[in-house]
Design a protein around this motif. Structure first.
Motif, PDB file in Angstrom:
ATOM      1  N   ASN A 236     -20.240  48.021 -21.591  1.00  0.00           N
ATOM      2  CA  ASN A 236     -20.990  46.933 -22.231  1.00  0.00           C
ATOM      3  C   ASN A 236     -20.167  45.661 -22.344  1.00  0.00           C
ATOM      4  OD1 ASN A 236     -23.886  47.241 -23.641  1.00  0.00           O
ATOM      5  ND2 ASN A 236     -22.975  49.226 -23.194  1.00  0.00           N
ATOM      6  N   LEU A 237     -18.861  45.804 -22.559  1.00  0.00           N
ATOM      7  CA  LEU A 237     -18.016  44.608 -22.616  1.00  0.00           C
ATOM      8  C   LEU A 237     -18.008  43.926 -21.246  1.00  0.00           C
ATOM      9  CD1 LEU A 237     -15.099  46.010 -24.835  1.00  0.00           C
ATOM     10  CD2 LEU A 237     -16.580  44.070 -25.413  1.00  0.00           C
ATOM     11  N   ILE A 238     -17.988  44.744 -20.199  1.00  0.00           N
ATOM     12  CA  ILE A 238     -18.035  44.164 -18.840  1.00  0.00           C
ATOM     13  C   ILE A 238     -19.383  43.459 -18.640  1.00  0.00           C
ATOM     14  CG2 ILE A 238     -18.057  44.714 -16.353  1.00  0.00           C
ATOM     15  CD1 ILE A 238     -16.069  47.029 -17.076  1.00  0.00           C
TER      16      ILE A 238
ATOM     17  N   ARG B 295     -11.304  40.160 -20.266  1.00  0.00           N
ATOM     18  CA  ARG B 295     -10.129  40.949 -20.652  1.00  0.00           C
ATOM     19  C   ARG B 295     -10.364  42.421 -20.282  1.00  0.00           C
ATOM     20  NH1 ARG B 295      -7.763  41.102 -26.793  1.00  0.00           N
ATOM     21  NH2 ARG B 295      -7.856  38.848 -26.598  1.00  0.00           N
ATOM     22  N   ASP B 296      -9.296  43.079 -19.810  1.00  0.00           N
ATOM     23  CA  ASP B 296      -9.437  44.467 -19.370  1.00  0.00           C
ATOM     24  C   ASP B 296      -9.367  45.428 -20.573  1.00  0.00           C
ATOM     25  OD1 ASP B 296      -9.438  46.865 -18.131  1.00  0.00           O
ATOM     26  OD2 ASP B 296      -7.484  46.636 -17.145  1.00  0.00           O
TER      27      ASP B 296
ATOM     28  N   LEU C 266      -8.700  47.937 -30.711  1.00  0.00           N
ATOM     29  CA  LEU C 266      -9.392  47.005 -29.830  1.00  0.00           C
ATOM     30  C   LEU C 266      -8.371  46.006 -29.264  1.00  0.00           C
ATOM     31  CD1 LEU C 266     -12.097  46.067 -28.694  1.00  0.00           C
ATOM     32  CD2 LEU C 266     -12.473  44.755 -30.777  1.00  0.00           C
ATOM     33  N   GLY C 267      -7.362  45.703 -30.079  1.00  0.00           N
ATOM     34  CA  GLY C 267      -6.311  44.796 -29.594  1.00  0.00           C
ATOM     35  C   GLY C 267      -6.608  43.342 -29.918  1.00  0.00           C
TER      36      GLY C 267
ATOM     37  N   ILE D  72     -18.110  41.046 -30.000  1.00  0.00           N
ATOM     38  CA  ILE D  72     -16.702  41.021 -29.576  1.00  0.00           C
ATOM     39  C   ILE D  72     -16.518  39.867 -28.574  1.00  0.00           C
ATOM     40  CG2 ILE D  72     -14.868  42.265 -28.341  1.00  0.00           C
ATOM     41  CD1 ILE D  72     -16.021  44.878 -29.559  1.00  0.00           C
ATOM     42  N   ALA D  73     -17.461  39.769 -27.622  1.00  0.00           N
ATOM     43  CA  ALA D  73     -17.367  38.698 -26.618  1.00  0.00           C
ATOM     44  C   ALA D  73     -17.303  37.336 -27.313  1.00  0.00           C
ATOM     45  CB  ALA D  73     -18.565  38.760 -25.671  1.00  0.00           C
TER      46      ALA D  73
END
Ligand code: LMR
Length: 395
Positions: free
Chosen positions: A327-329, A335-336, A350-351, A391-392
């Motif tokens: 979903n992040l992609i 970011r990887d 999550l970083g 997050i995005a």
């Protein structure tokens, strides 16, 4: 008397629960405390647990005191679950007591180690579970850290960890996470366990293993690899285990503390001290959780049912890891985050920065620990898109 006190901040993990409960946003997401949730966001009572409770309800005969060791059947079944057919069992070198949860096991073990050597140094991974340091300090141990998680490269600092442990002497204790490292999700692989075990044998430090998530990583036996290998090779060892997660018995507070001595006589001496520690803290453990677990583990049918239910929980968490990364992609995040797919158990970082964690909470009602530790079980098909979008945005 109370006037000497000043207020303490709320617990970094448990404090999130209250905030989340009071949040009225219908889209709120709880990635805070480490509890399993199903697709609808519920932490269910396992069917095998319900069946065991029904059985106990009709068959329990007394509520008389059980003694500091707790239920012998629970202790035997847990010892077999943890060690399988191991020489420490056939050599009668392991002693297990029931404890109030995994935290109770950790505290009893820490007090026991403090009785062995007051003020002894315990080395914990950097980072480790937020409660480890306070708990060990309260038991009188001196806490120091060894390098573990590489936040930048999302990997293990294994060479640095080994270099630090090479200097740990025979009167020190080293705390290791058996599997599903809390908070990083970054586990030792089998070769790395072999090297740590070799170092423990050579330097003679006391290994103390915390196994709170047996069955949540790769499987019940796979997750116990390091524990069993260590027990095979060292003379003395301490282990804290928990039934909170793998049996879903969180509020019943049931876990176990196991100690391994170098021979029968020294295991008996150690056990007498362990029992006196228990007597001095809470006298004897609660019985209900132990009764559930021993009923399940000693019945072929309920045990099979438990394996199946545990497998469902493990697979769902692993599926959630992929769901989030995908979903992040899809949200166009460059970011990887692929590392989340390779980590194990309930958590990953999550970083992001503490400010970004706060922003997720304030603006989107998404709750995770300040360090950006996420409890992956809180993700679902229904909330993952909103989570990834949010997050995005904060990235
Ligand atoms: C966690 O780390 O979230 C769990 O182990 C619950 C707790 O007591 O902190």
């Amino acid at each position: 008397m109370f006037g000497y006190l000043s207020a303490l901040p709320s617990d970094p993990i448990l404090g999130l629960l209250a905030k989340y409960r009071n949040d009225e946003n219908p889209n709120k997401i709880d990635l805070g405390v480490g509890v399993y949730k199903d697709e609808s966001g519920i932490t269910p009572i396992l069917d095998c647990v319900k069946a065991a409770e029904n059985f106990r309800f009709t068959n329990e005969e007394t509520k008389v005191y059980i003694g500091p060791t707790g239920s012998p059947l629970f202790n035997d079944e847990m010892t077999k679950l943890i060690f399988a057919e191991h020489k420490v069992i056939s050599e009668h070198r392991v002693r297990t007591v029931s404890t109030p949860g995994g935290t109770g096991a950790l505290r009893v073990a820490a007090e026991f180690l403090s009785s062995c050597k007051p003020g002894a140094t315990i080395w914990v991974s950097d980072p480790t579970w937020a409660n480890h340091t306070g708990l060990f300090t309260a038991a009188g141990l001196t806490v120091k850290t060894y390098p573990y998680y590489d936040y930048e490269n999302k990997s293990l600092k294994f060479a640095e960890m080994m270099a630090a442990l090479a200097n740990v002497g025979k009167d020190d204790i080293v705390l290791l996470h058996a599997c599903c490292h809390n908070p990083s999700g970054m586990d030792l692989n089998q070769q790395q366990w072999q090297q740590v075990v070799a170092l423990a044998v050579e330097n003679k430090f006391t290994p103390f293993i915390d196994m709170a998530y047996q069955g949540f990583g790769d499987g019940l036996d796979e997750d116990a690899y390091g524990v069993r290998l260590m027990a095979e090779n060292v003379e003395e060892m301490v282990l804290a285990s928990s039934c909170s997660k793998n049996f879903g018995l969180y509020r019943e507070r049931i876990g176990a503390c196991s100690i391994i001595g170098k021979d029968v006589a020294s295991a008996d001496i150690a056990n007498s001290v362990l029992l006196s520690v228990v007597r001095g803290i809470y006298s004897m453990p609660p019985a209900h959780g132990a009764a559930i677990v021993e009923t399940i583990l000693s019945s072929d049918e309920l045990r099979q049912q438990w394996f199946a239910e545990l497998t469902v929980m493990r697979n769902r968490i692993n599926g959630n890891r992929k769901l989030l990364v995908d979903n992040l992609i899809s949200q166009g995040v460059s970011r990887d985050f692929g590392f989340i797919n390779t980590q194990k158990g309930m958590f990953s970082f999550l970083g992001i920065s503490p400010e970004q964690v706060q922003q997720l909470q304030d603006d989107y009602s998404i709750y995770m620990v300040d360090s950006s530790r996420m409890s992956i079980a809180g993700i679902s098909d229904d909330n993952v898109e909103y989570l990834a979008q949010s997050i995005a945005k904060i990235l």
